[in-house]
Structures are given as structure tokens and as C-alpha cells.
Design an enzyme around this catalytic site. Structure first.
Site, PDB file in Angstrom:
ATOM      1  N   LYS A  22      -0.937 -62.932  64.031  1.00 31.83           N
ATOM      2  CA  LYS A  22      -2.301 -63.068  64.561  1.00 31.83           C
ATOM      3  C   LYS A  22      -3.314 -62.527  63.556  1.00 31.83           C
ATOM      4  O   LYS A  22      -4.315 -63.169  63.249  1.00 31.83           O
ATOM      5  CB  LYS A  22      -2.415 -62.299  65.881  1.00 31.83           C
ATOM      6  CG  LYS A  22      -3.834 -62.147  66.372  1.00 31.83           C
ATOM      7  CD  LYS A  22      -3.909 -61.358  67.654  1.00 31.83           C
ATOM      8  CE  LYS A  22      -4.045 -59.867  67.503  1.00 31.83           C
ATOM      9  NZ  LYS A  22      -5.353 -59.385  67.084  1.00 31.83           N
ATOM     10  N   ASN A  23      -3.043 -61.332  63.039  1.00 28.36           N
ATOM     11  CA  ASN A  23      -4.038 -60.677  62.193  1.00 28.36           C
ATOM     12  C   ASN A  23      -4.180 -61.311  60.810  1.00 28.36           C
ATOM     13  O   ASN A  23      -5.128 -61.012  60.088  1.00 28.36           O
ATOM     14  CB  ASN A  23      -3.721 -59.179  62.044  1.00 28.36           C
ATOM     15  CG  ASN A  23      -4.037 -58.420  63.320  1.00 28.36           C
ATOM     16  OD1 ASN A  23      -4.578 -58.992  64.273  1.00 28.36           O
ATOM     17  ND2 ASN A  23      -3.687 -57.144  63.354  1.00 28.36           N
ATOM     18  N   ARG A  92     -13.007 -58.918  68.861  1.00 33.93           N
ATOM     19  CA  ARG A  92     -13.774 -58.226  67.843  1.00 33.93           C
ATOM     20  C   ARG A  92     -13.704 -58.907  66.473  1.00 33.93           C
ATOM     21  O   ARG A  92     -14.664 -58.878  65.693  1.00 33.93           O
ATOM     22  CB  ARG A  92     -13.205 -56.809  67.753  1.00 33.93           C
ATOM     23  CG  ARG A  92     -13.854 -55.940  66.801  1.00 33.93           C
ATOM     24  CD  ARG A  92     -13.054 -54.671  66.599  1.00 33.93           C
ATOM     25  NE  ARG A  92     -13.235 -54.243  65.235  1.00 33.93           N
ATOM     26  CZ  ARG A  92     -14.304 -53.645  64.801  1.00 33.93           C
ATOM     27  NH1 ARG A  92     -15.285 -53.358  65.610  1.00 33.93           N
ATOM     28  NH2 ARG A  92     -14.420 -53.318  63.532  1.00 33.93           N
ATOM     29  N   CYS A 116     -10.483 -55.018  71.854  1.00 35.46           N
ATOM     30  CA  CYS A 116      -9.736 -53.898  72.440  1.00 35.46           C
ATOM     31  C   CYS A 116     -10.617 -52.660  72.526  1.00 35.46           C
ATOM     32  O   CYS A 116     -11.363 -52.358  71.597  1.00 35.46           O
ATOM     33  CB  CYS A 116      -8.533 -53.561  71.565  1.00 35.46           C
ATOM     34  SG  CYS A 116      -7.117 -54.592  71.844  1.00 35.46           S
ATOM     35  N   ARG A 121     -15.087 -48.325  66.784  1.00 36.91           N
ATOM     36  CA  ARG A 121     -14.938 -49.518  65.952  1.00 36.91           C
ATOM     37  C   ARG A 121     -16.259 -50.137  65.516  1.00 36.91           C
ATOM     38  O   ARG A 121     -16.573 -51.281  65.852  1.00 36.91           O
ATOM     39  CB  ARG A 121     -14.084 -50.556  66.664  1.00 36.91           C
ATOM     40  CG  ARG A 121     -12.728 -50.040  67.017  1.00 36.91           C
ATOM     41  CD  ARG A 121     -11.852 -51.120  67.572  1.00 36.91           C
ATOM     42  NE  ARG A 121     -11.015 -51.707  66.565  1.00 36.91           N
ATOM     43  CZ  ARG A 121     -10.135 -52.675  66.809  1.00 36.91           C
ATOM     44  NH1 ARG A 121     -10.006 -53.166  67.992  1.00 36.91           N
ATOM     45  NH2 ARG A 121      -9.399 -53.163  65.844  1.00 36.91           N
ATOM     46  N   SER A 163     -10.880 -50.329  55.270  1.00 33.59           N
ATOM     47  CA  SER A 163     -10.947 -51.125  56.508  1.00 33.59           C
ATOM     48  C   SER A 163     -10.395 -52.525  56.253  1.00 33.59           C
ATOM     49  O   SER A 163     -10.781 -53.191  55.283  1.00 33.59           O
ATOM     50  CB  SER A 163     -12.408 -51.204  56.969  1.00 33.59           C
ATOM     51  OG  SER A 163     -12.634 -52.386  57.701  1.00 33.59           O
ATOM     52  N   VAL A 164      -9.521 -52.964  57.139  1.00 33.81           N
ATOM     53  CA  VAL A 164      -8.907 -54.289  57.001  1.00 33.81           C
ATOM     54  C   VAL A 164      -9.982 -55.375  57.134  1.00 33.81           C
ATOM     55  O   VAL A 164     -10.144 -56.242  56.267  1.00 33.81           O
ATOM     56  CB  VAL A 164      -7.805 -54.476  58.067  1.00 33.81           C
ATOM     57  CG1 VAL A 164      -7.255 -55.895  58.053  1.00 33.81           C
ATOM     58  CG2 VAL A 164      -6.680 -53.462  57.853  1.00 33.81           C
ATOM     59  N   ASP A 305      -0.914 -50.289  64.840  1.00 37.78           N
ATOM     60  CA  ASP A 305      -0.565 -51.336  65.810  1.00 37.78           C
ATOM     61  C   ASP A 305       0.883 -51.238  66.312  1.00 37.78           C
ATOM     62  O   ASP A 305       1.277 -51.983  67.203  1.00 37.78           O
ATOM     63  CB  ASP A 305      -0.779 -52.730  65.205  1.00 37.78           C
ATOM     64  CG  ASP A 305      -2.247 -53.092  65.132  1.00 37.78           C
ATOM     65  OD1 ASP A 305      -3.082 -52.328  65.636  1.00 37.78           O
ATOM     66  OD2 ASP A 305      -2.560 -54.159  64.555  1.00 37.78           O
ATOM     67  N   ILE A 327      -6.094 -43.512  62.754  1.00 37.48           N
ATOM     68  CA  ILE A 327      -6.968 -44.674  62.489  1.00 37.48           C
ATOM     69  C   ILE A 327      -7.996 -44.874  63.600  1.00 37.48           C
ATOM     70  O   ILE A 327      -9.182 -45.054  63.336  1.00 37.48           O
ATOM     71  CB  ILE A 327      -6.133 -45.973  62.332  1.00 37.48           C
ATOM     72  CG1 ILE A 327      -5.016 -45.787  61.302  1.00 37.48           C
ATOM     73  CG2 ILE A 327      -7.033 -47.153  61.968  1.00 37.48           C
ATOM     74  CD1 ILE A 327      -5.461 -45.671  59.872  1.00 37.48           C
ATOM     75  N   ARG A 397      -3.114 -62.013  74.220  1.00 34.00           N
ATOM     76  CA  ARG A 397      -3.983 -62.072  73.034  1.00 34.00           C
ATOM     77  C   ARG A 397      -3.160 -62.019  71.751  1.00 34.00           C
ATOM     78  O   ARG A 397      -3.614 -62.499  70.709  1.00 34.00           O
ATOM     79  CB  ARG A 397      -4.967 -60.892  73.021  1.00 34.00           C
ATOM     80  CG  ARG A 397      -6.055 -61.001  74.063  1.00 34.00           C
ATOM     81  CD  ARG A 397      -7.086 -59.917  73.878  1.00 34.00           C
ATOM     82  NE  ARG A 397      -7.490 -59.853  72.490  1.00 34.00           N
ATOM     83  CZ  ARG A 397      -7.862 -58.743  71.850  1.00 34.00           C
ATOM     84  NH1 ARG A 397      -7.889 -57.600  72.482  1.00 34.00           N
ATOM     85  NH2 ARG A 397      -8.202 -58.773  70.584  1.00 34.00           N
TER      86      ARG A 397
HETATM   87  C1  UD1 Z   1      -7.493 -54.556  61.979  1.00 29.71           C
HETATM   88  C2  UD1 Z   1      -6.517 -55.216  62.900  1.00 29.71           C
HETATM   89  C3  UD1 Z   1      -6.075 -54.246  63.995  1.00 29.71           C
HETATM   90  C4  UD1 Z   1      -5.519 -52.974  63.346  1.00 29.71           C
HETATM   91  C5  UD1 Z   1      -6.509 -52.401  62.355  1.00 29.71           C
HETATM   92  C6  UD1 Z   1      -5.968 -51.221  61.576  1.00 29.71           C
HETATM   93  C7  UD1 Z   1      -7.188 -57.543  62.876  1.00 29.71           C
HETATM   94  C8  UD1 Z   1      -7.777 -58.679  63.601  1.00 29.71           C
HETATM   95  N1  UD1 Z   1      -7.156 -56.367  63.517  1.00 29.71           N
HETATM   96  O1  UD1 Z   1      -8.633 -54.189  62.759  1.00 29.71           O
HETATM   97  O2  UD1 Z   1      -5.056 -54.881  64.773  1.00 29.71           O
HETATM   98  O3  UD1 Z   1      -5.272 -52.017  64.365  1.00 29.71           O
HETATM   99  O4  UD1 Z   1      -6.886 -53.404  61.395  1.00 29.71           O
HETATM  100  O5  UD1 Z   1      -4.830 -51.578  60.874  1.00 29.71           O
HETATM  101  O6  UD1 Z   1      -6.702 -57.671  61.756  1.00 29.71           O
HETATM  102  N2  UD1 Z   1     -14.345 -48.679  60.745  1.00 29.71           N
HETATM  103  C9  UD1 Z   1     -15.630 -48.199  60.642  1.00 29.71           C
HETATM  104  N3  UD1 Z   1     -16.601 -49.063  60.217  1.00 29.71           N
HETATM  105  C10 UD1 Z   1     -16.332 -50.362  59.895  1.00 29.71           C
HETATM  106  C11 UD1 Z   1     -15.009 -50.839  60.003  1.00 29.71           C
HETATM  107  C12 UD1 Z   1     -14.027 -49.969  60.442  1.00 29.71           C
HETATM  108  O7  UD1 Z   1     -15.908 -47.029  60.904  1.00 29.71           O
HETATM  109  O8  UD1 Z   1     -17.263 -51.095  59.512  1.00 29.71           O
HETATM  110  C13 UD1 Z   1     -13.262 -47.769  61.219  1.00 29.71           C
HETATM  111  C14 UD1 Z   1     -12.692 -48.213  62.553  1.00 29.71           C
HETATM  112  O9  UD1 Z   1     -13.459 -47.741  63.629  1.00 29.71           O
HETATM  113  C15 UD1 Z   1     -11.314 -47.606  62.495  1.00 29.71           C
HETATM  114  C16 UD1 Z   1     -10.933 -47.708  61.025  1.00 29.71           C
HETATM  115  O10 UD1 Z   1     -12.175 -47.870  60.323  1.00 29.71           O
HETATM  116  O11 UD1 Z   1     -11.372 -46.251  62.875  1.00 29.71           O
HETATM  117  C17 UD1 Z   1     -10.001 -48.866  60.679  1.00 29.71           C
HETATM  118  O12 UD1 Z   1     -10.549 -50.064  61.122  1.00 29.71           O
HETATM  119  P1  UD1 Z   1     -10.250 -51.465  60.425  1.00 29.71           P
HETATM  120  O13 UD1 Z   1      -9.212 -51.313  59.365  1.00 29.71           O
HETATM  121  O14 UD1 Z   1     -11.552 -52.065  60.051  1.00 29.71           O
HETATM  122  O15 UD1 Z   1      -9.640 -52.280  61.628  1.00 29.71           O
HETATM  123  P2  UD1 Z   1      -9.974 -53.767  62.057  1.00 29.71           P
HETATM  124  O16 UD1 Z   1     -10.188 -54.615  60.847  1.00 29.71           O
HETATM  125  O17 UD1 Z   1     -11.002 -53.761  63.114  1.00 29.71           O
END
Ligand code: UD1
Length: 419
Positions: A22-23, A92, A116, A121, A163-164, A305, A327, A397
């Protein structure tokens, strides 16, 4: 409302195919926005989040076709630059339209994301990376409105945290920006590598994906994409945990062990016998389940995850285990539900202390988020009697045919419509 009914106590054994991730699929589908040529994707999982993504793409004027695990996209012309609230609130990852839309159309409007409920986030890292490329943003009426009136220009983007999603947005935008870009402190997850490969199939010039420094030489246009989505490592780990909690032996196929590195290390340290081939991984119970201490971290660390699924497994370990979640700040919502099944877990700040072994017995529980729901299924596999899981739309999902795949391994699990 649909529910899952599980009768615990059967040993799982056999082989189960892993679906596309999915991701990985979500950002790659959004990358289809970048080209006016037709794209073809294979191994796309059949999930609620994928349907939502395809709807978002359709509202942008993109033609979408679907045949089993194949998806065709053609963004010949965009008729809208807006991802509306009704779609975004459930997912999201819709924020991933920002980079591609700004790069292709010079403008994007996205409702502030939902998804979620696992922490605050925010999307500030996404916005500041795209600002470096020349985009400007306003927040108006619950929407992020971005513009790049003079087009995007290559730049160095340094993420405060790997951040992913921010890495994906930056990568997609930079692929079509003019000149050279770098993403420093980039996420290294396998899903980033898959996105880079998909973008390269469109003609993007990218190096360094899978390391903290990604380099992108922008091109003026991208062609269609032809790509098969990488396997879902979270789904694979879920099946391995379900097998081990039942003292069984489960082989996941269509995935190589490097996708599962840190998870396999923990399973090995807990006493599982792990073996693997080029496209399969197997975990066999040795009858002994040892406790473990794990800490979630960006790749190659232990994935957040998979934390909930491992917590369910730890309830059966011979001794006390500990999980530190680094995280997301609110990712222990499965704990009260596991407690309803008899688990003894104490939360202290961002740590969960899991007492083992505890006897679990079936009860009615509620799924609270995607991976939390998977932990309840795993616990249900070993709990005595019947476990009923409500709100399984969370599960839908991210897991394709979960009950069918588990049934094929011997689990007694059924989907029912509750009156
Ligand atoms: C993606 C994955 C999710 C996984 C997560 C961490 C997808 C669709 N989702 O989510 O399943 O749990 O990676 O491996 O691929 N953050 C900020 N500001 C930002 C962006 C992130 O503060 O602009 C923080 C988030 O709140 C969190 C951390 O950074 O605490 C990691 O988030 P991130 O790696 O961005 O996760 P997602 O891309 O949302």
C-alpha cells in the site's frame, strides 16, 4: 457493519502470497500526475486506500482503468488542481498530490489531511521542502493552497527528520523541476526506492534513493510509467507474527528477506527459526517464545507499522517485553483492546511494557487504526474461544483479503455483516 469473527487455538501452517505494498502504491499512483502519457502499474493491491487514491486522481481529470492488480492512468490533461475534503479526510497520504500537481500544473489545493488518528502528523516538512523548490503556500478554509507561478526550480532540501511522505513529495516535485536538486536526510524506506524506480521508468534522473542523500537532475517532461509495485513488508510481517503466535510455520512468498531485516532480527531473537530464499521468507516456531525489547525507528530500524503486531506476539513470550515508540506519539491505542482479551500491558510515556506469557481469551474488541486492527487479529488467533473485531474498515484500508489469506493458513476467521 462488517465484523471479523475469529475462533482461536488453531495452528497456522502453509504459504501465503504477499500483495503489493500500500505504502509504495499510493505515492506511485500520485506520480502518474506528472506525465501526460499513459502509465501502467502492476501488483497494485485491492484496498480501500487505493480506491480513495484512484478517486482523487479521477477528480483531477485523470482517466483510470483497473483490471485485477493492474491499473492504467492517463493524465492527458488536468481538469482540476484540488483534492477535496471528502476524499482526503479518510486518507492522509492524499497530501502526496501536492508535489506532483505543483510540478505539473504550478498549482495545488489539498484539504488538510486526516487518516489514522496516530498522533499530530503535521505536514510542515512537506511544505518547507516544496517551498525550497519555489512553491508558496497559504492555508485557507481548511485547505493547503500551493502555487509555483514561475515553475519549480531545483534546490537543496534538508529534512529535519527523514519523513517518508515529505521525501516522496520532494522527490516527485524535483523530478520535474528545472535543474539539480538534493534531498538531505531523506527517508531510506524500501517504498522510497520503489517510487524512485517508478519515476525512473518515466525518464526521471535520480540517484542515491535508499540512502539519506538523494540527487535529482530535473527533466522538462516525463513519459508514461511502467512498473510493478514492490511487496508489502508490513503485511508479510503480520502473517509471520500470526504464524508464530499459533506455534506454527508460515512462509510468505513474493518478498525477499531484505525488506524485513529488523523484523526478522527481532523474530530470530525471540526464538523463531527463520529461513529465506530469493522470493520467500519463513518463520517457524521452535516451541519457545522469548521476550524482546524493541524500539521503532526510521528504516533500517524497526518499523512503527509493525509495532502493534509484535506487541500481540509478545503477550505470549516467556517473560516481559518492552516496546519504545519513537515515530508517532499516540500509537498505543491497541493496548486497551488487547487488554480486553486478557493482555497485561503497561504504558509509560512512549514505552509499553508487555507482560508475558498471559492467557488470552476471546472478547468483542474494536479496531482503532490500521495496524492496531492487525494486532487484534493476531491476538484472536491464539485467544481461547471467539474474538469479534468491530470497525474493520480500518483493516480494509491496508490488508487485501486478510481473512481469506489467514483461512488458507488454517485460521478459523470469517467476515460477517452485523445486524
Ligand atoms: C508513512 C507511512 C506510514 C508509516 C510512516 C512511518 C505511507 C502512506 N504511510 O507515513 O504507514 O507509519 O511513514 O514509517 O507511506 N512529521 C512532521 N512533519 C511532517 C511530516 C512528518 O512532524 O511534515 C512527523 C510525523 O508526525 C511523525 C514522523 O514525522 O511523527 C514520521 O512521519 P512520516 O515519516 O512523514 O510518516 P508518513 O509519511 O505520514
Amino acid at each position: 457493519m462488517e465484523i471479523l469473527r475469529i475462533r482461536g487455538g488453531t495452528r497456522l501452517e502453509g504459504s501465503v502470497p504477499v500483495s503489493g505494498a500500500k505504502n509504495a502504491a499510493l505515492p506511485i499512483l500520485f506520480a502518474g500526475i506528472l506525465s501526460d502519457q499513459p502509465s501502467q502499474l502492476r501488483n497494485v493491491p485491492d484496498l480501500a486506500d487505493i480506491k480513495t487514491t484512484l478517486k482523487v486522481l479521477e477528480t483531477l481529470g485523470i482517466s483510470v482503468t483497473r483490471d485485477g492488480d493492474r491499473v492504467g492512468l492517463h493524465a492527458k490533461q488536468l481538469s482540476s488542481i484540488e483534492a477535496p475534503y471528502d476524499l482526503v479526510r479518510t486518507m492522509r497520504a492524499s497530501v502526496l498530490v501536492l508535489g506532483p500537481l505543483l510540478a505539473r500544473a504550478g498549482e495545488a489545493r489539498v484539504s488538510l489531511p486526516g487518516g489514522c488518528a496516530i498522533g499530530a502528523r503535521p505536514v510542515d516538512f512537506h511544505l518547507s521542502a516544496l517551498e525550497k523548490l519555489g512553491a508558496v503556500f497559504d492555508i485557507e478554509g481548511g485547505y493547503i493552497h500551493g502555487r509555483a507561478p514561475d515553475g519549480l526550480r531545483g534546490a537543496t532540501m534538508t529534512l529535519p527528520f527523514p519523513s517518508v511522505g515529505a521525501t516522496e513529495n520532494a522527490l516527485m516535485a524535483a523530478a520535474l523541476a528545472s535543474g539539480f536538486s538534493e534531498i538531505q536526510n531523506a527517508a531510506c524506506e524500501p517504498e522510497i526506492i520503489d517510487l524512485a524506480e517508478a519515476l525512473r521508468s518515466m525518464g526521471a534522473k535520480i540517484t542515491g534513493e535508499g540512502t539519506p542523500l538523494i540527487r535529482i537532475e530535473g527533466v522538462s517532461s516525463l513519459g508514461g510509467m511502467n512498473h510493478a509495485i514492490a511487496p508489502d513488508r508490513v503485511e508479510a510481517a503480520t502473517f509471520l507474527c500470526a504464524g508464530l503466535i499459533s506455534k506454527g510455520k508460515v512462509r510468505v512468498t513474493g518478498i525477499a528477506s531484505h525488506y524485513l531485516g529488523s523484523a526478522l532480527e527481532v523474530l530470530g531473537s525471540m526464538g523463531a527459526k527463520i529461513s529465506s530464499g530469493t522470493d520467500w521468507v519463513e518463520a517457524e516456531s521452535t516451541g519457545v517464545l522469548l521476550p524482546a525489547h524493541l524500539k521503532t525507528a526510521p528504516f533500517p530500524g524497526f518499523p512503527t507499522d509493525m509495532q502493534a503486531q509484535f506487541m500481540a506476539l509478545m503477550t505470549q513470550a516467556e517473560g516481559n517485553s518492552k516496546i519504545e515508540e519513537t515515530i508517532f506519539e499516540n500509537r498505543f491505542m491497541h493496548v486497551p483492546e488487547l487488554a480486553r482479551l486478557g493482555a497485561r500491558i503497561r504504558i509509560q510515556g512512549n514505552e509499553a511494557l508487555v507482560e508475558g506469557p498471559t492467557r488470552l481469551s476471546g472478547a468483542t474488541v474494536m479496531a482503532t487504526d490500521l495496524r492496531a486492527s492487525a494486532s487484534l487479529v493476531i491476538a484472536g488467533v491464539v485467544a481461547s474461544g471467539e474474538t469479534l473485531i468491530r470497525r474493520i474498515y480500518h483493516l480494509d484500508r491496508g490488508y487485501e483479503k486478510l481473512e481469506l489469506k489467514l483461512s488458507a493458513l488454517g485460521a478459523q476467521i470469517h467476515r460477517e455483516t452485523e445486524k
